[in-house]
Write an enzyme that holds these catalytic residues in place. Structure first.
Site, PDB file in Angstrom:
ATOM      1  CB  CYS A   1     -17.119   5.877 -28.095  1.00  0.00           C
ATOM      2  SG  CYS A   1     -16.345   5.812 -29.713  1.00  0.00           S
ATOM      3  CD  GLU A   2     -17.817   4.844 -22.175  1.00  0.00           C
ATOM      4  OE1 GLU A   2     -18.434   5.641 -21.432  1.00  0.00           O
ATOM      5  OE2 GLU A   2     -18.291   3.763 -22.568  1.00  0.00           O
TER       6      GLU A   2
ATOM      7  N   GLY B   1       0.761  -1.240   0.000  1.00  0.00           N
ATOM      8  CA  GLY B   1       0.000   0.000   0.000  1.00  0.00           C
ATOM      9  C   GLY B   1       0.789   1.285   0.000  1.00  0.00           C
TER      10      GLY B   1
ATOM     11  CE1 TYR C   1      -2.872  -2.585  -8.466  1.00  0.00           C
ATOM     12  CE2 TYR C   1      -1.488  -0.750  -7.787  1.00  0.00           C
ATOM     13  CZ  TYR C   1      -2.024  -1.995  -7.547  1.00  0.00           C
ATOM     14  OH  TYR C   1      -1.718  -2.648  -6.387  1.00  0.00           O
TER      15      TYR C   1
ATOM     16  NE  ARG D   1      -3.507   4.200 -10.736  1.00  0.00           N
ATOM     17  CZ  ARG D   1      -3.271   5.421 -10.311  1.00  0.00           C
ATOM     18  NH1 ARG D   1      -2.768   6.328 -11.114  1.00  0.00           N
ATOM     19  NH2 ARG D   1      -3.522   5.747  -9.069  1.00  0.00           N
TER      20      ARG D   1
ATOM     21  N   PRO E   1       4.367  -5.257  -1.210  1.00  0.00           N
ATOM     22  CG  PRO E   1       6.624  -4.878  -1.699  1.00  0.00           C
ATOM     23  CD  PRO E   1       5.712  -5.805  -0.942  1.00  0.00           C
TER      24      PRO E   1
ATOM     25  CE1 TYR F   1      -9.180   2.717  -8.393  1.00  0.00           C
ATOM     26  CE2 TYR F   1      -7.114   3.121  -9.507  1.00  0.00           C
ATOM     27  CZ  TYR F   1      -7.996   2.247  -8.909  1.00  0.00           C
ATOM     28  OH  TYR F   1      -7.660   0.931  -8.820  1.00  0.00           O
TER      29      TYR F   1
ATOM     30  NE  ARG G   1      -0.552   2.904  -5.724  1.00  0.00           N
ATOM     31  CZ  ARG G   1      -1.651   2.915  -6.481  1.00  0.00           C
ATOM     32  NH1 ARG G   1      -1.640   3.534  -7.638  1.00  0.00           N
ATOM     33  NH2 ARG G   1      -2.753   2.335  -6.074  1.00  0.00           N
TER      34      ARG G   1
HETATM   35  C1  LIG Z   1      -3.364  -4.654  -4.136  1.00  0.00           C
HETATM   36  C2  LIG Z   1      -2.848  -5.307  -2.910  1.00  0.00           C
HETATM   37  C3  LIG Z   1      -1.540  -5.084  -2.478  1.00  0.00           C
HETATM   38  C4  LIG Z   1      -0.598  -4.106  -3.159  1.00  0.00           C
HETATM   39  O1  LIG Z   1      -1.010  -2.799  -2.968  1.00  0.00           O
HETATM   40  P1  LIG Z   1      -0.063  -1.586  -3.433  1.00  0.00           P
HETATM   41  O2  LIG Z   1      -0.822  -0.401  -3.070  1.00  0.00           O
HETATM   42  O3  LIG Z   1       0.125  -1.718  -4.909  1.00  0.00           O
HETATM   43  O4  LIG Z   1       1.215  -1.714  -2.701  1.00  0.00           O
HETATM   44  C5  LIG Z   1      -1.077  -5.792  -1.388  1.00  0.00           C
HETATM   45  N1  LIG Z   1      -1.875  -6.668  -0.731  1.00  0.00           N
HETATM   46  C6  LIG Z   1      -3.149  -6.889  -1.107  1.00  0.00           C
HETATM   47  C7  LIG Z   1      -3.963  -7.855  -0.353  1.00  0.00           C
HETATM   48  C8  LIG Z   1      -3.671  -6.219  -2.200  1.00  0.00           C
HETATM   49  O5  LIG Z   1      -4.944  -6.433  -2.557  1.00  0.00           O
END
Ligand SMILES: *Cc1c(COP(=O)(O)O)cnc(C)c1O
Length: 413
Positions: free
Chosen positions: A342-343, A239, A371, A312, A274, A316, A276
């Site tokens: 076409c959106e 995350g 992503y 993305r 990890p 989002y 992203r």
């Molecule tokens: C998507 C996800 C991650 C990775 O999240 P990032 O934000 O890309 O680091 C890790 N664990 C789980 C369970 C996820 O669904």
């Protein structure tokens, strides 16, 4: 820190000019930098070097086999959410013993495949999944190592679509139910309690919710060990955020401190997931300007990459920098960068200032490594982009551009 930079007036990936890739491979194309990927992995590994830890790259962030192989060769494990991702890991040479399996909707055949391959642990997300896993394992005369993914109920302070630990979230089991489920698991002969897991969300830019969640989960882990459960792995999820515009996410060292401090003295191997942060700024989406169009209200740059290639912004309202690959001199003007789909949501960037641009010029949509391609679709029957991996002054096409025939493979008229 990444390896996309201007050199002699042209944007390069490492030592390769992006214009050359556009000419030789075509557009739209995802371009990844080996040096950037390896650097991020190395720094993260070093930040956790004093702790027994396993880095399980979250495959859904970017799942090309070449990226998986690069990471597997350097000791990474993997966090998967489907049999398809497990297949990719195996195909890329990753070790199943370093795989954790997350996700709220694992099918029986997926549980079975992962059991047979011998993964490290199933991150179980509901009471029913726990009994299902037990049944599948007993049918195979095996024991399934599991961790419960608990929902620590903290606000990750991120976009609501990527926050996963609010009390209303579909992910994990409620914190209060965890002890009861672990106790129950002792009666289920197909199960082996191996760990405890949480993941609070994505694109985190603040370490406070991380500390709070991990503190709670570490306390629970200690409590479960006192109850005699043979836990060995604490999975703290992934995350960590990256910089798209003005975000100031914590550095990897600071993140590592935020994770490690609440764990003082804990007898556990740490698992990290990890995604992203490893691949985000290691990739760009290379596209070409098709047309310029001026209406009384707006100026549009119509490019050959759309929301099917990079979802993305539409999904989002995410912001990606868009940079001319060879910026010209001259007055800047503001444009909406839009794709051919076409959106009305097919907008890669709103009101971006650019020096003069002409049809045929290349643009790089920055920080598109995570992503990006993994969310690409063929909506509007558009073949998905090619993917290129650059290493120094060389590059390889690691996924060929889809052909028109690929679009209807398996269909019968
Ligand atoms: C998507 C996800 C991650 C990775 O999240 P990032 O934000 O890309 O680091 C890790 N664990 C789980 C369970 C996820 O669904």
């Amino acid at each position: 820190m990444n390896h996309f930079h201007l050199r002699r007036g042209a944007l390069h990936c490492e030592d390769v000019p992006l214009e050359r890739l556009a000419r030789e491979v075509g557009t739209p194309t995802y371009v990844y930098s080996t040096a950037t990927l390896v650097r991020h992995l190395t720094v993260l590994q070093q930040a956790f070097a004093q702790t027994p830890a396993l880095l399980c790259y979250s495959v859904k962030a970017s799942s090309n086999l070449a990226i998986l192989k690069l990471l597997a060769d350097r000791g990474a494990g993997f966090d998967i959410v489907s049999a398809g991702e497990l297949g990719r890991v195996v195909e890329a040479g990753g070790e199943p013993r370093r795989v954790v399996f997350s996700g709220v909707g694992k099918r029986d055949d997926e549980l079975e495949l992962a059991l047979r391959l011998g993964i490290l642990q199933f991150n179980v997300e509901s009471a029913e999944e726990l009994t299902r896993l037990d049944a599948v394992a007993r049918r195979l005369k095996m024991r399934a190592p599991f961790a419960l993914r608990v929902n620590p109920g903290v606000d990750a302070k991120t976009h609501r679509y990527i926050a996963t630990a609010l009390r209303t979230s579909k992910f994990g089991v409620p914190f209060e139910e965890a002890v009861g489920l672990y106790k129950k698991s002792r009666q289920l002969k197909g199960l082996l309690a191996r760990g405890l897991d949480c993941h609070i969300g994505s694109q985190l830019t603040d370490t406070r919710p991380v500390r709070e969640a991990i503190g709670k989960v570490a306390d629970l882990y200690r409590g479960l060990q006192r109850l005699g459960l043979p836990l060995t792995h604490l999975d703290v999820g992934g995350g960590l955020g990256v910089t798209y515009t003005t975000e100031r996410p914590p550095g990897l060292e600071e993140y590592a401190r935020a994770v490690r401090e609440p764990l003082r003295g804990l007898d556990a191997t740490l698992v990290l997931e990890p995604g992203r942060v490893l691949v985000g700024n290691a990739g760009v989406l290379l596209t070409r300007v098709l047309y310029r169009k001026k209406t009384p209200a707006r100026r549009f740059l119509i490019v050959d990459a759309g929301m099917n290639d990079l979802l993305r912004p539409a999904l989002y309202e995410a912001h990606h920098e868009v940079r001319p690959v060879r910026p010209r001199k001259g007055a800047r003007s503001k444009w909406d960068v839009v794709g051919p789909v076409c959106e009305s949501s097919d907008v890669l960037g709103h009101q971006r200032a650019f020096p003069p641009l002409s049809p045929g010029d290349c643009l790089a949509v920055m920080t598109a490594g995570a992503y990006g391609m993994s969310m690409a679709s063929t909506y509007n029957s558009r073949p998905r982009p090619a993917e290129v991996l650059v290493d120094g002054s060389r590059y390889r096409v690691v996924r060929a551009r889809e052909t028109l025939e690929d679009l209807w493979r398996g269909e019968t008229p």
